[in-house]
Design an enzyme around this catalytic site. Sequence first.
Site: not given
Length: 284
Positions: A2-3
């Site tokens: 995840p960013e």
Amino acid sequence: MPELPEVETVRQGLAKWVTGRTIRTVEVHHPRAIRRHLPGDAHFIALLTGRTIVDVARRGKYLWFPLDSGDALIGHLGMSGQLLMQPADAEDEKHLRIRFTFTDDGPELRFVDQRTFGGLSLSEGGAELPDEIAHIARDPMDPLFDDEAFVARLRGKHTEIKRALLDQTLISGVGNIYADEALWRAQLHGARPTDQLTRPAVRRLLAHVRDVLGEAIVAGGTSFDELYVNVNGESGYFDRALNAYGREGEPCHRCGTPIRREQFMNRSSFSCPRCQPRPRTIRH
Ligand SMILES: [Zn+2]
């Protein structure tokens, strides 16, 4: 992995579901999930039980839950971590690591992590900003991010622009995908030396970083009303709007030249050979 946009989507969803609720019980199902909490699980449970969550905060890709005690619960999602809101009668997930129940008998908060690279920890006195997170720079979506200080610091570094974008002490929350997308929009190759970029060029790049992240947050934030808050490292944005990342051999959306893939650290960089020429200077 995840960013920032995915983590922000989770933060907004969690804030809606846990803010103001008081923790009744904490169950730690796997010690590895709290390995960063060095005093151990009994201490972790004692400091959380009976506490009220007052907010859900984020810096870069780190989440924390300020508590009414002045402490904070920190969440690291790692590669595969998920913070889920689930009805109490929902079946346990296969990789359920930690469960929180609340005094209102409403939905539980569950930390689920298949690979267990993520985890939770407790930061004593960390409600405002946990010490564990304080070294991480603000992200460009933070209202207190200082644009001119960033421009000056970046130009003072003797490094490549993509490395600078991934440097969490300079700017946080920009991972490999969003760095490539912002560089494509700015028509800059990631190997361009930061000390040779003009101030306007850095300001322009920063604006593109902000646009890319902002669009992804909007795209990922369409399902806040669902109880099931999910992080899987993907969002609708990925399918529709990528111009560079993952598009090796496909035509550049600006000039039609096939996108190239290059090795970068132990990952890949995607760019347009025509719109983003490699710098001529030899790296030292
Ligand atoms: Zn192009």
